[in-house]
Design a protein around this motif. Structure first.
Motif, short mmCIF file in Angstrom:
data_model
loop_
_atom_site.label_atom_id
_atom_site.label_comp_id
_atom_site.label_asym_id
_atom_site.label_seq_id
_atom_site.Cartn_x
_atom_site.Cartn_y
_atom_site.Cartn_z
N GLU A 1 -15.57 -17.17 11.89
CA GLU A 1 -14.31 -17.43 11.20
C GLU A 1 -13.64 -18.75 11.57
O GLU A 1 -12.97 -19.36 10.73
CB GLU A 1 -13.32 -16.28 11.47
N LEU A 2 -13.81 -19.21 12.81
CA LEU A 2 -13.07 -20.38 13.27
C LEU A 2 -13.88 -21.67 13.27
O LEU A 2 -13.42 -22.71 12.78
CB LEU A 2 -12.50 -20.12 14.67
N VAL A 3 -15.09 -21.60 13.83
CA VAL A 3 -15.91 -22.82 13.91
C VAL A 3 -16.12 -23.47 12.54
O VAL A 3 -16.05 -24.70 12.43
CB VAL A 3 -17.25 -22.53 14.61
N PRO A 4 -16.37 -22.70 11.46
CA PRO A 4 -16.53 -23.33 10.14
C PRO A 4 -15.28 -24.07 9.66
O PRO A 4 -15.38 -24.91 8.75
CB PRO A 4 -16.84 -22.14 9.22
N LEU A 5 -14.12 -23.81 10.28
CA LEU A 5 -12.89 -24.49 9.87
C LEU A 5 -12.68 -25.82 10.59
O LEU A 5 -11.77 -26.57 10.24
CB LEU A 5 -11.68 -23.58 10.16
N GLU A 6 -13.52 -26.12 11.56
CA GLU A 6 -13.26 -27.29 12.41
C GLU A 6 -13.22 -28.60 11.64
O GLU A 6 -12.35 -29.44 11.87
CB GLU A 6 -14.29 -27.34 13.54
N SER A 7 -14.14 -28.79 10.71
CA SER A 7 -14.17 -30.04 9.94
C SER A 7 -12.89 -30.22 9.14
O SER A 7 -12.30 -31.32 9.10
CB SER A 7 -15.38 -30.08 9.00
N GLN A 8 -12.42 -29.13 8.54
CA GLN A 8 -11.19 -29.21 7.75
C GLN A 8 -9.98 -29.45 8.65
O GLN A 8 -9.07 -30.21 8.30
CB GLN A 8 -10.99 -27.90 6.95
N VAL A 9 -9.97 -28.82 9.81
CA VAL A 9 -8.87 -29.02 10.76
C VAL A 9 -8.79 -30.49 11.17
O VAL A 9 -7.71 -31.10 11.19
CB VAL A 9 -9.04 -28.12 12.00
N LEU A 10 -9.94 -31.10 11.46
CA LEU A 10 -9.96 -32.52 11.84
C LEU A 10 -9.45 -33.39 10.70
O LEU A 10 -8.67 -34.33 10.92
CB LEU A 10 -11.38 -32.93 12.23
N ARG A 11 -9.89 -33.11 9.47
CA ARG A 11 -9.42 -33.90 8.32
C ARG A 11 -7.91 -33.78 8.14
O ARG A 11 -7.22 -34.78 7.92
CB ARG A 11 -10.13 -33.46 7.04
N ASN A 12 -7.41 -32.56 8.25
CA ASN A 12 -5.97 -32.35 8.08
C ASN A 12 -5.17 -33.09 9.15
O ASN A 12 -4.16 -33.74 8.85
CB ASN A 12 -5.64 -30.85 8.16
N GLU A 13 -5.63 -33.02 10.39
CA GLU A 13 -4.90 -33.67 11.48
C GLU A 13 -4.91 -35.19 11.32
O GLU A 13 -3.91 -35.85 11.61
CB GLU A 13 -5.51 -33.27 12.82
N ARG A 14 -6.02 -35.73 10.82
CA ARG A 14 -6.11 -37.19 10.65
C ARG A 14 -5.26 -37.67 9.48
O ARG A 14 -4.97 -38.86 9.37
CB ARG A 14 -7.57 -37.60 10.48
N GLU A 15 -4.85 -36.75 8.62
CA GLU A 15 -3.93 -37.07 7.52
C GLU A 15 -2.51 -36.67 7.86
O GLU A 15 -1.65 -36.56 6.98
CB GLU A 15 -4.40 -36.35 6.25
N ASN A 16 -2.26 -36.45 9.17
CA ASN A 16 -0.94 -36.10 9.69
C ASN A 16 -0.40 -34.81 9.08
O ASN A 16 0.80 -34.67 8.83
CB ASN A 16 0.06 -37.25 9.46
N ARG A 17 -1.30 -33.88 8.84
CA ARG A 17 -0.92 -32.55 8.38
C ARG A 17 -1.32 -31.52 9.42
O ARG A 17 -2.21 -31.78 10.24
CB ARG A 17 -1.61 -32.23 7.03
N PRO A 18 -0.70 -30.35 9.42
CA PRO A 18 -1.12 -29.31 10.38
C PRO A 18 -2.59 -28.99 10.21
O PRO A 18 -3.08 -28.85 9.07
CB PRO A 18 -0.23 -28.11 10.00
N GLY A 19 -3.31 -28.86 11.31
CA GLY A 19 -4.73 -28.55 11.23
C GLY A 19 -4.98 -27.26 10.49
O GLY A 19 -5.96 -27.12 9.75
#
Length: 389
Positions: free
Chosen positions: A23-41
């Motif tokens: 459930e969590l590891v597959p979200l890591e790429s999206q979390v990184l993208r969101n954080e780099r766009e100054n949005r909540p992971g």
């Protein structure tokens, strides 16, 4: 002396690890993208959805008493779970829990604060740290002056986790200067709509703490948590319960990073050989493995002491001091092994690098832990060579 996990502990560990992988590891790429766009992971709604999935497997209120619908698994199991959660940087914790000091709420306060937090309907934050009172919690300056049946709060709190998202804060303020910290500080439950505001503090990591500003904020007398003047002891209970949880999470993160280094070293070839064949790389891998293992037993012993109802403060300080420094050394070695790629944002190593640096500061700096450990030894509270019991 038995160091083996029992069947229940093994089952919980496997279930949590499977949940994280699925459930969590597959979200890591999206979390990184969101954080780099100054949005909540990850959004609050997404966290709630994940928590509800975990609830189906019984992972709800891990340390919440059964009378409040929790599992009350205890410190050792909690340590094992935190080790597993540390394997991903996706910001997630299992739901159904509340800050330990909220259990000091009276019956009316429980309806307004404790129960809604456990249910995930409200969010709290712990507000003790001030611009001039971080590790020195006895130096709190925020004032609370009584006027009729209300207390008027003035001052500022800084580096408050969840301060930007919280619906209410557990705020520590001076109610009697003459009595000092141990009798003159009181904890108040202060709803956001009572008038305090939060301001985002930008950091080198993805952690976004808040500054909380109180300007003549009126708090009803019935919102005192615990007893008048009992705030310092409540604050120390909140801080103390989390010290061995931080290195527990550091273990999981460090094991994940070490595995990344092992995998990479076996595929990266220089001068005709995998870098895994180079002694310099082998020593970094070996040192990391030894230090992770040492941290694991420091943490588990602190958790075991807590579970037995024994004094775990000394062991917790040692676990936090060694474990958080261990994690910083491991992530530095792993970045070094990856070379230029480790320094890029293509891999999450640099993110962990920034996050782990915080672990040596919050909930008691390295220096505070060393002070506590040395004080215990110098005053004879702990004897050299004796096991704590």
């Amino acid at each position: 002396m038995d160091f083996a996990l029992n069947d229940e502990q093994k089952m919980v560990q496997r279930t949590v690890r499977d949940f994280i992988k699925r459930e969590l590891v597959p979200l890591e790429s999206q979390v990184l993208r969101n954080e780099r766009e100054n949005r909540p992971g990850i959004t609050r709604e997404e966290v709630h959805a994940l928590q509800n999935k975990a609830k189906e497997f019984g992972f709800w209120g891990i340390n919440t008493p059964e009378e409040y619908g929790g599992a009350n698994l205890g410190p050792v199991m909690t340590a094992l779970i935190q080790m597993e959660l540390g394997r991903t940087f996706v910001p997630f914790n299992f739901g159904g829990s509340a800050d330990n000091i909220l259990y000091f709420c009276n019956e009316e306060q429980k309806k307004r604060y404790l129960l809604p937090v456990i249910a995930g309907e409200r969010r709290s934050c712990f507000a003790m740290t001030e611009p001039g009172a971080g590790s020195d919690a006895a130096n709190i300056r925020m004032s609370a002056v009584k006027e009729g049946t209300e207390w008027i709060l003035n001052g500022e709190k800084v580096f408050i986790t969840n301060g930007n998202e919280a619906d209410f804060a557990m705020v520590f303020a001076v109610t009697d200067k003459e009595k000092g910290a141990r009798g003159g500080v009181t904890c108040f439950l202060v709803d956001r709509d009572m008038g305090w505001r939060s301001e985002y503090i930008h950091t080198m990591g993805e952690w976004g703490p808040a500054s909380l500003v109180f300007e003549n904020v009126r708090v009803p007398e019935e919102n005192i948590l615990g007893e008048l003047g009992g705030g310092f002891n409540l604050g120390m209970q909140w801080i103390g319960q989390g010290r061995w949880l931080i290195p527990a999470r550091a273990i999981g993160a460090s094991e994940r990073l070490l595995q990344m280094a092992i995998d990479y070293s076996q595929t990266r070839v220089t001068f005709g050989k995998p870098i895994a064949d180079r002694q310099a790389i082998q020593w970094m891998i070996a040192d990391s493995a030894v230090e992770i293992e040492a941290t694991k037993w420091l943490v588990l012993r602190a958790a075991w002491l807590a579970e037995k109802g024994l004094d775990a403060r000394h062991q917790s300080s040692m676990a936090k001091l060694f474990g958080t420094n261990m994690a910083n050394r491991v992530v530095d070695r792993v970045l070094q092994i990856h070379g230029g790629m480790g320094y890029t944002k293509e891999l999450p190593i640099e993110r962990w690098y920034r996050e782990m640096r915080l672990w040596r500061i919050f909930e008691g700096t390295d220096e505070i832990q060393r002070f506590i450990i040395s004080r215990n030894l110098l005053r004879g509270h702990v004897k050299v060579g004796e096991l704590l019991d």
